[in-house]
Design a protein around this motif. Structure first.
Motif, short mmCIF file in Angstrom:
data_model
loop_
_atom_site.label_atom_id
_atom_site.label_comp_id
_atom_site.label_asym_id
_atom_site.label_seq_id
_atom_site.Cartn_x
_atom_site.Cartn_y
_atom_site.Cartn_z
N PHE A 41 17.99 22.18 55.23
CA PHE A 41 18.51 23.45 55.39
C PHE A 41 19.93 22.56 55.09
N GLN A 42 20.04 21.64 56.29
CA GLN A 42 21.49 21.04 56.44
C GLN A 42 21.92 20.02 55.41
N ARG A 43 20.69 19.47 55.14
CA ARG A 43 20.93 18.40 54.29
C ARG A 43 21.06 18.69 53.23
N LEU A 44 20.71 19.50 52.92
CA LEU A 44 20.40 19.54 51.18
C LEU A 44 20.84 20.76 51.10
N GLY A 45 20.91 21.72 51.69
CA GLY A 45 20.97 23.30 51.07
C GLY A 45 19.86 24.03 51.16
N ARG A 46 19.98 25.41 51.32
CA ARG A 46 19.51 26.53 50.87
C ARG A 46 18.64 25.86 49.33
N GLU A 47 18.48 25.58 48.74
CA GLU A 47 18.09 25.40 47.10
C GLU A 47 17.54 24.63 47.76
N GLY A 48 18.25 23.33 48.06
CA GLY A 48 17.57 21.82 47.59
C GLY A 48 16.29 21.81 48.06
N ALA A 49 16.14 23.19 49.78
CA ALA A 49 15.71 22.75 51.38
C ALA A 49 14.47 22.99 50.50
N ILE A 50 14.58 24.45 50.29
CA ILE A 50 13.34 25.34 49.80
C ILE A 50 12.20 24.19 48.59
N ALA A 51 13.42 23.60 47.55
CA ALA A 51 12.15 23.23 46.52
C ALA A 51 11.48 21.49 47.20
N PHE A 52 12.46 21.57 47.85
CA PHE A 52 12.15 19.71 48.56
C PHE A 52 10.56 20.16 49.81
N ALA A 81 11.66 10.86 55.27
CA ALA A 81 12.10 10.75 53.84
C ALA A 81 13.31 11.38 53.48
N LEU A 82 13.64 13.13 53.96
CA LEU A 82 14.27 13.46 53.89
C LEU A 82 15.95 12.65 54.81
N GLY A 83 16.10 11.67 55.20
CA GLY A 83 16.66 10.79 55.63
C GLY A 83 17.48 10.24 54.34
N ARG A 84 16.52 9.54 53.72
CA ARG A 84 16.81 8.84 52.43
C ARG A 84 16.64 9.22 51.39
N LEU A 85 16.89 10.31 51.27
CA LEU A 85 17.79 11.21 49.97
C LEU A 85 19.03 11.32 49.88
N PRO A 86 19.68 10.93 48.41
CA PRO A 86 21.38 11.96 48.26
C PRO A 86 21.92 13.08 49.36
N VAL A 87 22.90 12.65 49.52
CA VAL A 87 23.16 13.95 50.28
C VAL A 87 24.24 14.66 49.13
N PRO A 88 23.61 16.03 48.53
CA PRO A 88 24.32 16.59 47.48
C PRO A 88 25.83 16.86 47.46
N ALA A 89 26.87 16.55 46.95
CA ALA A 89 27.91 16.47 46.98
C ALA A 89 28.61 18.20 47.23
N ALA A 90 28.03 19.34 47.27
CA ALA A 90 28.63 20.50 48.17
C ALA A 90 28.27 20.51 49.26
N THR A 91 27.00 19.61 49.91
CA THR A 91 26.93 19.77 51.24
C THR A 91 27.51 18.86 51.82
#
Length: 93
Positions: A41-52, A81-91
């Motif tokens: 949730f911290q890295r991807l935001g709510r929607e991104g985290a749920i999807a991932f 794997a979370l650490g390798r993902l690009p951080v969305p601009a909004a977060t």
């Protein structure tokens, strides 16, 4: 004019709960599940985290939430794997 027709309110009995058929998570499994969810949730935001966490991941070979919950090694794999993902601009901070 005619009077409006009142529909009776259905009566409800006491609320009864039944035991879930699914087994409960062990404390370590629940802790890992909560921690990986917080990180995602911290890295991807709510929607991104749920999807991932809930989608099959080709790199990990399974759903990340299941893998992270199952063992410490699985947790470490998902965290990496979370650490390798690009951080969305909004977060980004």
């Amino acid at each position: 004019m005619s009077d409006p027709v009142e529909t009776p309110t259905p009566k409800r009995g006491p609320v009864r709960f039944r035991r879930a058929d699914a087994p409960r998570l062990q404390p370590d499994d629940a802790r890992r599940q909560g921690e990986i969810t917080r990180i995602a949730f911290q890295r991807l935001g709510r929607e991104g985290a749920i999807a991932f966490l809930n989608s099959d991941n080709a790199e990990l070979g399974t759903r990340p939430l299941d893998l992270a919950t199952s063992s410490a090694q699985g947790f470490a794999s998902v965290e990496a794997a979370l650490g390798r993902l690009p951080v969305p601009a909004a977060t980004e901070a």
